[in-house]
Motif scaffolding. Structure first.
Motif, PDB file in Angstrom:
ATOM      1  N   ARG A  42     -11.267   7.052 -15.393  1.00 38.34           N
ATOM      2  CA  ARG A  42     -11.434   5.606 -14.793  1.00 38.34           C
ATOM      3  C   ARG A  42     -10.656   5.857 -13.620  1.00 38.34           C
ATOM      4  O   ARG A  42     -10.966   5.013 -12.713  1.00 38.34           O
ATOM      5  CB  ARG A  42     -10.747   4.735 -15.785  1.00 38.34           C
ATOM      6  CG  ARG A  42     -11.817   4.339 -17.057  1.00 38.34           C
ATOM      7  CD  ARG A  42     -11.425   3.178 -17.770  1.00 38.34           C
ATOM      8  NE  ARG A  42      -9.978   3.601 -18.642  1.00 38.34           N
ATOM      9  CZ  ARG A  42     -10.287   4.371 -19.635  1.00 38.34           C
ATOM     10  NH1 ARG A  42     -11.364   4.686 -20.324  1.00 38.34           N
ATOM     11  NH2 ARG A  42      -9.130   4.630 -20.587  1.00 38.34           N
ATOM     12  N   GLU A  43      -9.431   6.521 -13.545  1.00 36.03           N
ATOM     13  CA  GLU A  43      -8.863   6.381 -12.043  1.00 36.03           C
ATOM     14  C   GLU A  43      -9.464   7.113 -10.961  1.00 36.03           C
ATOM     15  O   GLU A  43      -9.539   6.600  -9.999  1.00 36.03           O
ATOM     16  CB  GLU A  43      -7.416   7.374 -12.422  1.00 36.03           C
ATOM     17  CG  GLU A  43      -6.459   6.717 -13.373  1.00 36.03           C
ATOM     18  CD  GLU A  43      -5.835   5.834 -12.674  1.00 36.03           C
ATOM     19  OE1 GLU A  43      -5.595   5.600 -11.257  1.00 36.03           O
ATOM     20  OE2 GLU A  43      -5.469   4.530 -13.268  1.00 36.03           O
ATOM     21  N   ARG A  44     -10.420   8.150 -11.373  1.00 30.86           N
ATOM     22  CA  ARG A  44     -11.275   8.891 -10.426  1.00 30.86           C
ATOM     23  C   ARG A  44     -12.418   7.843  -9.975  1.00 30.86           C
ATOM     24  O   ARG A  44     -12.702   7.901  -8.666  1.00 30.86           O
ATOM     25  CB  ARG A  44     -11.655  10.148 -10.988  1.00 30.86           C
ATOM     26  CG  ARG A  44     -10.885  11.217 -11.135  1.00 30.86           C
ATOM     27  CD  ARG A  44     -11.646  12.406 -11.705  1.00 30.86           C
ATOM     28  NE  ARG A  44     -10.471  13.631 -12.126  1.00 30.86           N
ATOM     29  CZ  ARG A  44     -10.346  14.122 -13.293  1.00 30.86           C
ATOM     30  NH1 ARG A  44     -11.484  13.732 -14.374  1.00 30.86           N
ATOM     31  NH2 ARG A  44      -9.437  14.814 -13.484  1.00 30.86           N
ATOM     32  N   ARG A  45     -12.839   7.024 -10.827  1.00 33.92           N
ATOM     33  CA  ARG A  45     -13.893   6.052 -10.328  1.00 33.92           C
ATOM     34  C   ARG A  45     -13.326   4.965  -9.306  1.00 33.92           C
ATOM     35  O   ARG A  45     -14.162   4.310  -8.897  1.00 33.92           O
ATOM     36  CB  ARG A  45     -14.601   5.569 -11.615  1.00 33.92           C
ATOM     37  CG  ARG A  45     -15.455   6.551 -12.037  1.00 33.92           C
ATOM     38  CD  ARG A  45     -16.218   5.869 -13.266  1.00 33.92           C
ATOM     39  NE  ARG A  45     -15.750   6.433 -14.527  1.00 33.92           N
ATOM     40  CZ  ARG A  45     -15.549   5.712 -15.492  1.00 33.92           C
ATOM     41  NH1 ARG A  45     -16.160   4.528 -15.564  1.00 33.92           N
ATOM     42  NH2 ARG A  45     -15.190   6.363 -16.844  1.00 33.92           N
ATOM     43  N   ARG A  46     -12.096   4.533  -9.492  1.00 34.65           N
ATOM     44  CA  ARG A  46     -11.625   3.657  -8.479  1.00 34.65           C
ATOM     45  C   ARG A  46     -11.811   3.760  -7.041  1.00 34.65           C
ATOM     46  O   ARG A  46     -11.763   4.790  -6.492  1.00 34.65           O
ATOM     47  CB  ARG A  46     -10.180   3.386  -8.649  1.00 34.65           C
ATOM     48  CG  ARG A  46      -9.776   2.754 -10.232  1.00 34.65           C
ATOM     49  CD  ARG A  46      -8.389   2.529 -10.204  1.00 34.65           C
ATOM     50  NE  ARG A  46      -8.150   1.877 -11.713  1.00 34.65           N
ATOM     51  CZ  ARG A  46      -6.857   1.638 -11.808  1.00 34.65           C
ATOM     52  NH1 ARG A  46      -5.941   1.719 -11.339  1.00 34.65           N
ATOM     53  NH2 ARG A  46      -6.688   1.247 -13.031  1.00 34.65           N
ATOM     54  N   GLU A  85      -8.768   8.084 -19.272  1.00 36.01           N
ATOM     55  CA  GLU A  85      -7.679   7.414 -18.289  1.00 36.01           C
ATOM     56  C   GLU A  85      -7.855   8.025 -17.119  1.00 36.01           C
ATOM     57  O   GLU A  85      -8.039   7.317 -16.054  1.00 36.01           O
ATOM     58  CB  GLU A  85      -6.477   7.350 -18.954  1.00 36.01           C
ATOM     59  CG  GLU A  85      -5.707   6.390 -18.171  1.00 36.01           C
ATOM     60  CD  GLU A  85      -6.027   4.989 -18.265  1.00 36.01           C
ATOM     61  OE1 GLU A  85      -5.415   4.292 -17.433  1.00 36.01           O
ATOM     62  OE2 GLU A  85      -6.588   4.610 -19.300  1.00 36.01           O
ATOM     63  N   GLU A 101      -1.963  -1.321  -6.692  1.00 35.23           N
ATOM     64  CA  GLU A 101      -2.890  -1.215  -7.740  1.00 35.23           C
ATOM     65  C   GLU A 101      -2.946   0.070  -8.513  1.00 35.23           C
ATOM     66  O   GLU A 101      -3.030  -0.017  -9.728  1.00 35.23           O
ATOM     67  CB  GLU A 101      -4.424  -1.171  -7.373  1.00 35.23           C
ATOM     68  CG  GLU A 101      -5.558  -0.990  -8.354  1.00 35.23           C
ATOM     69  CD  GLU A 101      -5.497  -2.319  -9.210  1.00 35.23           C
ATOM     70  OE1 GLU A 101      -5.877  -2.045 -10.509  1.00 35.23           O
ATOM     71  OE2 GLU A 101      -5.174  -3.323  -8.854  1.00 35.23           O
ATOM     72  N   THR A 102      -2.231   1.190  -7.923  1.00 33.46           N
ATOM     73  CA  THR A 102      -2.129   2.403  -8.657  1.00 33.46           C
ATOM     74  C   THR A 102      -0.975   2.514  -9.609  1.00 33.46           C
ATOM     75  O   THR A 102      -0.708   3.437 -10.289  1.00 33.46           O
ATOM     76  CB  THR A 102      -1.996   3.424  -7.305  1.00 33.46           C
ATOM     77  OG1 THR A 102      -0.782   3.313  -6.700  1.00 33.46           O
ATOM     78  CG2 THR A 102      -3.067   3.791  -6.791  1.00 33.46           C
ATOM     79  N   ARG A 154       0.772  -1.252  -0.006  1.00 32.18           N
ATOM     80  CA  ARG A 154       0.060   0.190  -0.052  1.00 32.18           C
ATOM     81  C   ARG A 154       0.857   1.346   0.151  1.00 32.18           C
ATOM     82  O   ARG A 154       0.483   2.334  -0.589  1.00 32.18           O
ATOM     83  CB  ARG A 154      -0.857   0.009   1.288  1.00 32.18           C
ATOM     84  CG  ARG A 154      -2.375  -0.808   1.116  1.00 32.18           C
ATOM     85  CD  ARG A 154      -3.135  -0.457   2.317  1.00 32.18           C
ATOM     86  NE  ARG A 154      -4.286  -1.271   1.916  1.00 32.18           N
ATOM     87  CZ  ARG A 154      -4.959  -1.850   3.057  1.00 32.18           C
ATOM     88  NH1 ARG A 154      -4.367  -1.895   4.248  1.00 32.18           N
ATOM     89  NH2 ARG A 154      -5.950  -2.697   2.664  1.00 32.18           N
ATOM     90  N   THR A 187      -0.737   0.582 -12.048  1.00 30.55           N
ATOM     91  CA  THR A 187      -1.032  -0.062 -13.330  1.00 30.55           C
ATOM     92  C   THR A 187      -0.683   1.138 -14.496  1.00 30.55           C
ATOM     93  O   THR A 187      -1.152   2.255 -14.294  1.00 30.55           O
ATOM     94  CB  THR A 187      -2.602  -0.211 -13.497  1.00 30.55           C
ATOM     95  OG1 THR A 187      -2.810  -1.198 -12.545  1.00 30.55           O
ATOM     96  CG2 THR A 187      -3.114  -0.727 -14.918  1.00 30.55           C
ATOM     97  N   ASP A 200      -0.591   3.470 -17.750  1.00 26.59           N
ATOM     98  CA  ASP A 200      -1.602   3.748 -18.719  1.00 26.59           C
ATOM     99  C   ASP A 200      -1.391   3.395 -20.204  1.00 26.59           C
ATOM    100  O   ASP A 200      -0.378   2.511 -20.414  1.00 26.59           O
ATOM    101  CB  ASP A 200      -1.629   5.456 -18.754  1.00 26.59           C
ATOM    102  CG  ASP A 200      -0.324   5.885 -19.216  1.00 26.59           C
ATOM    103  OD1 ASP A 200       0.560   5.290 -19.754  1.00 26.59           O
ATOM    104  OD2 ASP A 200      -0.069   7.443 -19.162  1.00 26.59           O
TER     105      ASP A 200
END
Length: 93
Positions: free
Chosen positions: A89-93, A86, A41-42, A21, A44, A46
């Protein structure tokens, strides 16, 4: 990348998860053989980064963004659209 043994992971999984983390990828080994990679996870990449790493794209020789290559992203009209999608999608995680 840190390396820990499977036994250490089993004995203290929360410590390993806390390290991941905090941004540190961990390679888990079983008797010295890699069996598992734990990455945040962050991390990943682009789409453009994935294309650069796979060799499908090359970085521009000049400063700035390259022109869009339609065969690399046929469903995207512009790099701006790709970047905005992109980010969304990052904001929705």
């Amino acid at each position: 990348m840190e390396t820990i043994g499977l036994r250490e992971l089993n004995q203290n999984p929360s410590k390993a998860v806390a390290r991941v983390r905090s941004g540190v990828p961990i390679l888990v080994t079983d008797r010295g053989v890699p069996v598992l990679r734990m990455v945040p996870e962050t991390q990943t990449p682009d789409p453009l980064r994935r294309m650069l790493e796979s060799g499908d794209a090359t970085p521009p020789a000049e400063r700035g963004m390259p022109d869009l290559q339609p065969e690399l992203a046929p469903d995207v009209e512009s790099l701006s659209d790709l970047l905005l999608g992109e980010r969304e999608r990052e904001r929705r995680r």
